[in-house]
Motif scaffolding. Sequence first.
Motif, short mmCIF file in Angstrom:
data_model
loop_
_atom_site.label_atom_id
_atom_site.label_comp_id
_atom_site.label_asym_id
_atom_site.label_seq_id
_atom_site.Cartn_x
_atom_site.Cartn_y
_atom_site.Cartn_z
N ARG A 79 13.38 1.44 -6.37
CA ARG A 79 12.33 1.91 -5.72
C ARG A 79 12.46 3.23 -5.57
O ARG A 79 11.56 4.25 -5.66
N LYS A 80 13.56 3.89 -5.45
CA LYS A 80 13.75 5.39 -5.05
C LYS A 80 13.83 6.12 -6.23
O LYS A 80 13.02 7.50 -6.34
N GLU A 81 14.22 5.63 -7.27
CA GLU A 81 14.00 6.22 -8.86
C GLU A 81 12.48 6.46 -8.94
O GLU A 81 11.99 7.52 -9.64
N ARG A 82 11.63 5.66 -8.66
CA ARG A 82 10.51 5.75 -8.86
C ARG A 82 9.71 6.56 -7.75
O ARG A 82 8.30 6.54 -7.69
N GLY A 83 10.34 7.03 -6.79
CA GLY A 83 9.66 7.85 -5.74
C GLY A 83 8.74 6.81 -4.81
O GLY A 83 7.65 7.60 -4.09
N LEU A 84 9.03 5.76 -4.50
CA LEU A 84 8.33 4.94 -3.76
C LEU A 84 8.80 4.63 -2.29
O LEU A 84 10.11 4.59 -2.24
N THR A 85 8.17 4.73 -1.33
CA THR A 85 8.55 4.34 0.15
C THR A 85 8.61 2.63 0.12
O THR A 85 8.04 2.05 -0.77
N LEU A 86 9.10 2.21 1.15
CA LEU A 86 9.12 0.73 1.51
C LEU A 86 7.57 0.31 1.43
O LEU A 86 7.25 -0.73 0.66
N GLN A 87 6.67 0.91 1.99
CA GLN A 87 5.51 0.26 2.29
C GLN A 87 4.65 0.48 0.90
O GLN A 87 4.00 -0.20 0.46
N GLU A 88 4.84 1.56 -0.11
CA GLU A 88 4.30 1.72 -1.31
C GLU A 88 4.65 0.63 -2.09
O GLU A 88 3.87 -0.09 -2.81
N LEU A 89 5.75 0.32 -2.33
CA LEU A 89 6.39 -0.85 -2.92
C LEU A 89 5.77 -2.20 -2.34
O LEU A 89 5.07 -2.92 -3.10
N ALA A 90 5.55 -2.37 -1.21
CA ALA A 90 5.22 -3.49 -0.44
C ALA A 90 3.40 -3.86 -1.08
O ALA A 90 3.17 -4.88 -1.47
N ASP A 91 2.89 -2.54 -1.24
CA ASP A 91 1.42 -2.49 -1.55
C ASP A 91 1.38 -2.88 -2.99
O ASP A 91 0.29 -3.44 -3.50
N LEU A 92 2.36 -2.76 -3.71
CA LEU A 92 2.38 -2.86 -5.32
C LEU A 92 2.51 -4.16 -5.57
O LEU A 92 2.39 -4.76 -6.59
N VAL A 93 3.41 -5.03 -4.86
CA VAL A 93 3.87 -6.33 -5.08
C VAL A 93 2.64 -7.34 -4.81
O VAL A 93 1.67 -6.97 -4.43
N SER A 146 9.77 -7.15 -9.89
CA SER A 146 10.17 -6.48 -11.29
C SER A 146 8.74 -5.91 -11.90
O SER A 146 8.45 -5.11 -12.49
N LYS A 147 7.54 -6.78 -11.71
CA LYS A 147 6.22 -6.26 -11.87
C LYS A 147 5.90 -5.04 -11.25
O LYS A 147 5.30 -3.94 -11.69
N ALA A 148 6.07 -4.89 -10.00
CA ALA A 148 5.79 -4.04 -9.15
C ALA A 148 6.83 -2.59 -9.42
O ALA A 148 6.02 -1.50 -9.39
N LEU A 149 7.86 -2.89 -9.82
CA LEU A 149 8.59 -1.69 -10.11
C LEU A 149 8.66 -1.62 -11.64
O LEU A 149 9.36 -0.49 -12.33
N ASN A 150 7.92 -2.21 -12.39
CA ASN A 150 7.82 -2.14 -14.07
C ASN A 150 9.04 -1.93 -14.54
O ASN A 150 9.83 -1.29 -15.36
#
Length: 97
Positions: free
Chosen positions: A9-23, A51-55
């Motif tokens: 998540r951090k490598e992709r520069g995402l916040t917790l909320q941004e990842l939650a929104d991508l899931v 894995s889909k959200a984090l590509n």
Amino acid sequence: MENRIKKLRKERGLTLQELADLVYPPTVSPQIMKLERGERGLDLNWMDRLSKALNCKPYELLPEEWQPAESGYEIDLQVIVNVIDTIDYFLKQEKVE
């Protein structure tokens, strides 16, 4: 043991909320936080969604020591299922003894 979800998540520069929104289906940031902290189990459903959200490949969410060596081939998701089932079985056996 380093948490791979948080690292990816951090490598992709995402916040917790941004990842939650991508899931998909969408979730909330406290659920992601629980997964990162190990307070919620990383089952196959979560592995697929994250894995889909984090590509990334599902096995990349597992600890590095559990990941296959670079060989140029794709690992079958069924192999991961078998590994998780085996670990779960042995963990349950230890609780019984």
